[in-house]
Design a protein around this motif. Structure first.
Motif, short mmCIF file in Angstrom:
data_model
loop_
_atom_site.label_atom_id
_atom_site.label_comp_id
_atom_site.label_asym_id
_atom_site.label_seq_id
_atom_site.Cartn_x
_atom_site.Cartn_y
_atom_site.Cartn_z
N THR A 276 8.79 2.38 -1.52
CA THR A 276 7.84 3.39 -1.71
C THR A 276 6.59 2.84 -1.79
O THR A 276 6.31 1.77 -2.52
N CYS A 277 5.62 3.52 -1.05
CA CYS A 277 3.97 2.89 -1.27
C CYS A 277 3.58 3.04 -2.69
O CYS A 277 3.62 4.26 -3.12
N PRO A 278 3.03 1.99 -3.18
CA PRO A 278 2.57 2.21 -4.52
C PRO A 278 1.21 2.93 -4.41
O PRO A 278 0.66 3.58 -5.74
N SER A 279 0.49 3.04 -3.31
CA SER A 279 -0.81 3.74 -3.32
C SER A 279 -0.60 5.30 -2.99
O SER A 279 -1.42 5.95 -3.68
N CYS A 280 0.20 5.54 -2.07
CA CYS A 280 0.36 6.90 -1.58
C CYS A 280 1.82 7.71 -1.97
O CYS A 280 1.70 8.79 -1.92
N GLY A 281 2.87 7.03 -2.47
CA GLY A 281 3.90 7.43 -2.99
C GLY A 281 4.84 7.90 -1.96
O GLY A 281 5.91 8.24 -1.98
N GLN B 37 2.48 -3.62 4.71
CA GLN B 37 1.50 -2.34 5.08
C GLN B 37 2.21 -1.04 4.90
O GLN B 37 3.37 -0.97 5.39
N CYS B 38 1.54 -0.02 4.53
CA CYS B 38 1.92 1.31 4.54
C CYS B 38 1.31 2.04 5.71
O CYS B 38 0.05 2.00 5.79
N GLU B 39 2.23 2.61 6.81
CA GLU B 39 1.42 3.16 7.81
C GLU B 39 1.25 4.70 7.47
O GLU B 39 0.44 5.26 8.33
N SER B 40 1.51 4.90 6.39
CA SER B 40 1.04 6.59 6.08
C SER B 40 -0.32 6.36 5.71
O SER B 40 -1.25 7.31 6.08
N CYS B 41 -0.94 5.60 4.76
CA CYS B 41 -2.10 5.53 4.11
C CYS B 41 -3.05 4.50 4.62
O CYS B 41 -3.95 4.35 4.13
N GLY B 42 -2.29 3.37 5.37
CA GLY B 42 -2.98 2.31 5.94
C GLY B 42 -3.12 1.21 4.76
O GLY B 42 -3.96 -0.02 5.07
#
Ligand SMILES: [Zn+2]
Length: 679
Positions: A146-151, A159-164
């Motif tokens: 789970t991305c710590p930035s956007c959840g 890298q999180c491809e949802s929020c970049g």
């Protein structure tokens, strides 16, 4: 370097063998490198121009897993496709090699061993994610969570491809291994680091003080900013089973990091070339009188200006690059080119749609090269440059000169008579242009060089327009001999000076002129074609590109865009009983008109099978009333009536909203009886 080099080594960035190559690659790296290489060769310089596929690294292993094949099968496939594309576009490498070769493994290992023996590397033990089930350490890309930035779920370790967001694998919430789905554990692992911090004083002196004037400002600026921020040691090894094995007993199961081995690929390629040609590769890499140039895109600047030179320097036997003329990026129709989103013009696909138009693309990409800033490729510009420049300027002049020669002299070059002031003036300009083009090429200003080349054709067009031989032929045939003689000499110059830019076209032109390929030094001469030479039948060098051809390309891209737009997430569940409460029927539009005082609403009469009723629909931007009369539509007929602008709407016509917000009617594919239920 002030003295004249004895030889040149040109390298072009190794394309990653994880997909085919596109116009961005060609514009940023390979066309400029090829122009330079061809220019040097035509000046009789000793040139070694090398490239090859970069075949290691994690993305290749991931792709292989996804497709259920081996990494070797992936790189074999793309190495073949890439190599063919370069050959098709006339990129004149002396060798196109690959980093999965035996030569490369030996060369990269030797580099590691030399630096290791000198005690250059720093050894560090660190904790890293390990998959106990798959029994291997996990590269960042192999950890998802789970991305710590956007959840959002499904973020990668880097890298999180949802929020970049750029991430560290340890920041992921609930990390799992993409290999086995297991929760990874921390395990200690040892790696070897290149101490870039230690080389900082030298890099400052060499780049910041030494190359301020001769390196491009975008390249120099990026290097300076990296050095000013302070350099960190960088691991040259990693835990992976795809790559060049680290040549140490204690490093079993580890390979060289791809950024360490890839640039060494230029040297391995040179060795392969030496074997193939029976020549010696060493002077091209070790001799002080060799000029080494790296052609790359801006994403590679740090590797070619800071890291690779540090490796070469520490090895001790190698020369350093003299210049790294990196380009910025080429965008496509206003958006960043993206391999994963398929937002690209692939070279092999371009050739399917525009066979034999390699030079048109070479021309457009050079005329619009991202030399100093990011530039945009549009199909409209592609068409305009082809039609207004290649066809109307270059093709037109050559064709007029050749057709008139065939008409007046059966294709034999006429005698030159007395020169007028006008002739002398034209020949003077012709004489001066090659040096100007050279000057631009030598400064890596290929766009400017191409513009000056086109000035040669413009000079020819103006000369014919001013002298009007087609009018003079009746009154002063002798004068026309001289005019046509000069026009043909300009044509021959176009063949010589165009070779670096448009090699396929100039080859064709040489054949027509019965001329063998000439050295650059003959450019500017006015006696390249002897009087009495029989020329071959002319053929058109360029053809007009029609609107429909570029529209097709734009539509192809638009389709890509739609395919990439994420659909809105699914709504909350509904019970079947709730669904059947809606009474949806096929109705036929029997009348439609615009609502007075409304830009959006149409007032529509629909035969619903049950009755004929009025429905107001906010579709006036997308449909003309007369176009929908007679059309069958889907209607929600038991929607509670609503009053809008003084009229009552009894129901709703259903629409599909496309990714761009436009509306489409939902009609049965075959006509049905009005009132048919939709369920
Ligand atoms: Zn995110």
């Amino acid at each position: 370097m002030s003295k004249t080099p004895s030889r040149y080594t040109l390298t072009a960035a190794l394309p990653y063998a994880n997909g085919p190559v596109h116009i961005g690659h060609l514009a940023g790296v390979y066309v400029p490198a090829d122009i330079y290489a061809r220019y040097l060769r035509s000046n009789d310089k000793d040139v070694l121009f090398v490239c090859g596929s970069d075949e290691h690294g994690v993305p290749i292993t991931i792709r292989a897993k996804k497709e259920g094949v081996t990494p070797q099968q992936i790189v074999d496939k793309y190495h073949g496709i890439i190599k063919k594309s370069f050959a098709d576009f006339g990129i004149s490498f002396d060798i196109y090699s690959r980093t999965s070769s035996k030569t490369h493994a030996e060369t990269a290992s030797e580099f590691f061993t030399v630096l290791y023996t000198k005690g250059e590397f720093v050894e560090k033990v660190a904790e890293q994610y390990y998959d106990p089930k798959a029994e291997q350490f996990l590269a960042d890309r192999y950890i998802v969570g789970t991305c710590p930035s956007c959840g959002k779920d499904g973020a990668y370790g880097d890298q999180c491809e949802s929020c970049g967001s750029t991430l560290n694998a340890t920041e992921l919430i609930n990390p799992v291994s993409a290999l086995s789905g297991e929760i990874p554990i921390f395990k200690k692992t040892k790696h070897w680091y290149l101490p870039l911090d230690k080389y900082e004083p030298w890099l400052k002196e060499w780049i910041v003080d030494g190359h301020k004037k001769d390196w491009k400002s975008n390249v120099y600026g990026q290097c300076k900013s990296w050095i000013d921020q302070g350099l960190q040691p960088r691991a040259v090894t990693r835990d992976l089973d795809w790559g060049v094995p680290v040549p140490l007993k204690e490093a079993e199961g580890k390979v060289l990091y791809v950024w360490f081995d890839a640039p060494i690929g230029y040297i391995s390629a040179s060795k392969d070339w030496a074997v193939k040609t029976g020549k010696d590769w060493e002077p091209y890499w070790k001799s002080d009188d060799t000029k080494l140039l790296h052609f790359i895109g801006k994403d590679n600047i740090v590797f070619h200006c800071i890291i690779f030179p540090s490796i070469l320097k520490q090895h001790g036997e190698f020369i350093l690059p003299d210049n790294v003329p990196a380009n910025e990026f080429l965008n496509l129709e206003g958006n960043k080119i993206s391999t994963s989103k398929n937002w690209a013009v692939w070279l092999h696909e371009y050739l399917e749609d525009f066979p034999d138009k390699q030079d048109v693309l070479r021309y457009v990409l050079t005329a619009n090269a991202p030399e100093t800033k990011d530039n945009d490729f549009t199909w409209k510009d592609f068409q305009a440059r082809n039609n207004n420049e290649l066809v109307a300027v270059l093709g037109n002049f050559v064709n007029r000169a050749l057709v008139l020669t065939h008409k007046y002299y059966n294709g034999v070059v006429p005698e030159r008579g007395e020169l007028t002031r006008e002739d002398e003036n034209v020949l003077k300009q012709l004489f001066e242009l090659p040096a100007k083009i050279s000057n631009s090429i030598e400064k890596y200003r290929f766009r400017e060089a191409l513009g000056l080349y086109m000035d040669v054709a413009r000079l020819g067009n103006k000369y014919l327009a001013d002298t009007e031989p087609w009018k003079l032929i009746k009154e002063d045939a002798k004068r026309v001999d001289t005019i046509m003689y000069i026009a043909l000499q300009i044509t021959a110059n176009l063949a010589i000076l165009g070779e670096p830019f448009l090699p396929h076209t100039t080859q064709k032109l040489n054949t027509i002129l019965s001329l063998s390929a000439q050295a650059w030094g003959n450019g500017g001469r006015a006696d390249l074609l002897d009087s009495g030479t029989q020329l071959n039948k002319p053929e058109l060098l360029f053809a007009k590109i029609e609107d429909t051809e570029v529209e097709q390309q734009v539509n192809k891209l638009e389709a890509t865009k739609l395919a990439n737009t994420d659909a809105t997430p699914q709504k909350e569940e509904v019970a079947f009983d709730d669904f059947v409460k809606m009474d949806i029927r096929v109705g036929t539009v029997i009348a439609a008109e615009k609502m007075k005082k409304s830009k959006k609403l149409l007032k529509i009469q629909v035969d619903t099978g049950v009755d004929t009723r009025t429905i107001l629909s906010g579709i006036a931007q997308y449909f003309k009333p007369e176009d929908i009369i007679g059309t069958q539509v889907s209607v929600l007929i038991n929607l509670a009536p609503r009053k809008m602008m003084g009229e009552v709407s009894e129901g709703m016509i259903l629409m599909a909203e496309d990714a761009d917000g436009s509306l489409k009617l939902l009609s049965p594919t075959q006509a049905v009886k009005p009132g048919s239920a939709i369920s």
